[in-house]
Design a protein around this motif. Sequence first.
Motif, short mmCIF file in Angstrom:
data_model
loop_
_atom_site.label_atom_id
_atom_site.label_comp_id
_atom_site.label_asym_id
_atom_site.label_seq_id
_atom_site.Cartn_x
_atom_site.Cartn_y
_atom_site.Cartn_z
N ALA A 206 0.76 -0.99 0.31
CA ALA A 206 0.03 0.34 -0.24
C ALA A 206 0.61 1.34 0.15
CB ALA A 206 -0.61 0.44 0.90
N LEU A 207 0.55 2.71 -0.39
CA LEU A 207 1.14 3.70 0.05
C LEU A 207 0.18 4.54 1.33
CD1 LEU A 207 1.99 6.56 -0.78
CD2 LEU A 207 0.08 6.86 -2.53
N MET A 208 1.00 4.88 1.93
CA MET A 208 0.17 6.25 2.58
C MET A 208 0.47 7.50 2.36
SD MET A 208 0.66 4.00 6.92
CE MET A 208 -0.62 5.01 7.33
N LEU A 209 -0.47 8.16 2.43
CA LEU A 209 -0.26 9.34 1.26
C LEU A 209 -1.43 10.61 1.96
CD1 LEU A 209 0.94 11.56 -0.73
CD2 LEU A 209 -0.79 10.80 -1.64
N THR A 210 -1.04 11.30 2.65
CA THR A 210 -1.88 12.90 2.60
C THR A 210 -2.17 13.98 1.56
OG1 THR A 210 -3.71 13.96 4.07
CG2 THR A 210 -1.63 13.48 3.89
N ASN A 211 -3.49 14.17 1.29
CA ASN A 211 -3.36 15.12 -0.16
C ASN A 211 -4.75 15.98 0.05
OD1 ASN A 211 -2.28 16.06 -2.39
ND2 ASN A 211 -4.07 14.66 -3.86
N SER A 213 -0.93 17.51 1.47
CA SER A 213 -0.01 16.80 1.77
C SER A 213 -0.19 17.60 3.04
CB SER A 213 1.41 16.94 0.92
OG SER A 213 2.10 17.96 0.89
N THR A 214 1.38 17.47 3.98
CA THR A 214 1.63 17.98 5.47
C THR A 214 2.03 19.62 5.09
OG1 THR A 214 3.68 16.87 5.78
CG2 THR A 214 1.47 15.70 7.22
N LEU A 215 2.59 19.92 3.77
CA LEU A 215 2.92 21.15 3.34
C LEU A 215 2.49 22.07 2.56
CD1 LEU A 215 5.69 19.38 0.53
CD2 LEU A 215 6.12 21.14 2.92
N GLY A 216 0.80 20.99 3.06
CA GLY A 216 0.11 22.39 2.18
C GLY A 216 -0.64 21.74 0.98
N LEU A 217 -0.33 21.33 0.20
CA LEU A 217 0.25 21.30 -1.27
C LEU A 217 -0.91 19.99 -1.95
CD1 LEU A 217 3.29 21.94 -2.02
CD2 LEU A 217 1.51 23.30 -2.01
N PHE A 218 -1.37 20.74 -2.95
CA PHE A 218 -2.08 18.90 -3.21
C PHE A 218 -1.80 18.44 -4.49
CE2 PHE A 218 -5.20 16.30 -6.29
CZ PHE A 218 -6.36 16.22 -5.16
N ASP A 219 -0.85 17.50 -4.25
CA ASP A 219 0.10 16.69 -5.00
C ASP A 219 -0.74 16.55 -6.68
OD1 ASP A 219 1.52 14.57 -6.69
OD2 ASP A 219 2.43 14.13 -4.72
N GLU A 220 0.20 17.07 -8.00
CA GLU A 220 -0.65 17.78 -8.83
C GLU A 220 -0.22 15.25 -9.60
OE1 GLU A 220 1.42 22.16 -9.63
OE2 GLU A 220 2.62 20.10 -9.31
N ASN A 221 0.56 15.07 -9.20
CA ASN A 221 0.53 13.66 -10.11
C ASN A 221 -0.84 12.63 -9.12
OD1 ASN A 221 2.62 15.00 -11.40
ND2 ASN A 221 3.86 14.67 -10.03
N ILE A 222 -1.28 12.92 -8.42
CA ILE A 222 -1.88 11.94 -8.33
C ILE A 222 -3.06 11.32 -9.07
CG2 ILE A 222 -4.83 12.36 -8.02
CD1 ILE A 222 -2.95 10.89 -5.30
N GLU A 223 -3.37 11.40 -10.10
CA GLU A 223 -3.56 10.31 -10.33
C GLU A 223 -2.21 9.05 -11.86
OE1 GLU A 223 -5.67 12.65 -14.39
OE2 GLU A 223 -7.44 12.29 -13.11
N GLU A 224 -1.46 9.72 -11.63
CA GLU A 224 -0.44 8.57 -11.91
C GLU A 224 -0.49 7.94 -10.63
OE1 GLU A 224 2.58 7.35 -14.40
OE2 GLU A 224 0.59 8.26 -14.74
N ILE A 225 0.14 8.89 -9.28
CA ILE A 225 0.25 7.62 -8.39
C ILE A 225 -0.65 6.79 -8.48
CG2 ILE A 225 0.47 8.07 -6.13
CD1 ILE A 225 1.14 11.33 -5.97
N GLU A 226 -2.10 6.60 -8.67
CA GLU A 226 -2.91 5.82 -8.93
C GLU A 226 -2.68 4.78 -9.48
OE1 GLU A 226 -5.97 3.52 -9.74
OE2 GLU A 226 -5.58 5.36 -10.88
N ARG A 227 -2.24 5.44 -10.54
CA ARG A 227 -2.45 4.20 -11.65
C ARG A 227 -0.90 3.06 -11.46
NH1 ARG A 227 -4.17 8.47 -15.42
NH2 ARG A 227 -2.06 9.39 -15.61
#
Length: 496
Positions: A206-211, A213-227
């Motif tokens: 699994a991946l553990m991630l908050t989006n 993130s703790t930097l307060g930034l929405f991950d721009e690559n979330i769709e690629e990460i899911e794939r």
Amino acid sequence: MKLIYEQSRPGRRASVLPRHEDLPPPEVPEELRRGAPPRLPEVAEFQLVRHFTELSTRNFGVDTGFYPLGSCTMKYNPRVNERLVALPGFANLHPLQDEDGAQGSLELMWRLQEILAEVTGLDAVSLQPAAGSQGELTGLMLVRAYFEDRGEAAQRRKVVIPDTAHGTNPASVTMAGFELAHVKTDARGNIDVADLRATVDEATAALMLTNPSTLGLFDENIEEIERIFHGAGALMYYDGANLNAVCGVSRPGDMGFDIVHINLHKTFSQPHGGGGPGGGPIAVRDVLQPFLPVPAVVRREDGSYGLDYDRPKTIGKVRGYTGPFGVFVRSYAFMRMYGPRLREMSEAAVLNANYVLARLKDAYELPFDRHCMHEFVLSARTLKREHGVTALDVAKRLMDYGFHPPTIYFPLIVPEALMIEPTETETKETLDAFCEAMLAIAHEAAGSPDVVHDAPHSRPVKRLDEVRAAKHPVVKYEFETHPEPSAVPAEAPKGL
């Protein structure tokens, strides 16, 4: 301020209990009886009241001031929530009450589950975990049960977490019996996809991630990460600590996450100062529903509500009874007050954070120059390099301006980090006052650094050796170093 023992004088009483002549002697074995009465403070009632009232004025919380503690969402908690949770039908309900006599409470829990399923974009919810950390552990236990059911438990041993992860994430991974695999952050504050591809393989569970993130930034690559993860047969776990940024705007389930824990004590207004109580419900995709903890709160075909224990693949209980019920009442009330407008909560939180960021980013270093979500991270690195003023100095000086300090030195990838979260509940006037204080401190760092170094100046307690205080706290009155009150000379009357 004197301690209660220092105010004590022999013979003073806050109350007197009636004495009865015909009481039987105490049945305490001789070897367990005290040889002398306990040394308790002896004070009058008004001294007792004044003492604890004075202590209470030294506490800081969202009821007394702005609490910009990044990553913790310390928002104001509406008082109506406390009135509702104190209703006799809720407050006095026994946890072993028959289902027929607890229909209102069971319905509230079922409806709360339905709301959380909608907010997260997933299929089923268990309210049982008592905190976010326990929600994490429960989620990873579900991951393990899922792969055991598929015969892949021996293979799937690795859980990936980013280097900006909450501190509980690696602890939960270890407690659940998995192995940690770290992944780096790229120059824009996203997960480094190239590093991720090199890390994820057939051993990944699994991946553990908050989006965001703790930097307060929405991950721009979330769709690629899911794939990448689902392509490897792994699951996606969402740490819901930052859900306050996206409610009604985006949903973890739609991003591809399979498991989400929700911090009711952050996003949905359950007070959580002092370590609790909290609530960490877990939401899952349908393939994981059979493994959820029991009992499950269900609505039966006849419209009544009950508890279902008939789940052969369940991981069992993770907490006594059905969870921290008082938390459910407060959070349900908060959600119902917003209703379909819950999105406005997140929009206001994001707007407030970007407003404060815009005012402060020129005075402090901004590691990732992007619009933030509900929180953001600045750095005092320039202040330290040019003036010798650290993030700790800034935090301590902020106390003199009447504000609780933000989170500092986290996330670890940002040197001299200052992590700020204003939440949606604060007014523009409060945010402006906070910004003016932060700007003033930056000015003081350049012109009068010693003022910042020596802060706080106006608090009851000055700078402490915080490591020593945490590791060796003094939580008892040292009788051996203090004389008996009767041996203390009486103070001379003032003004005579």
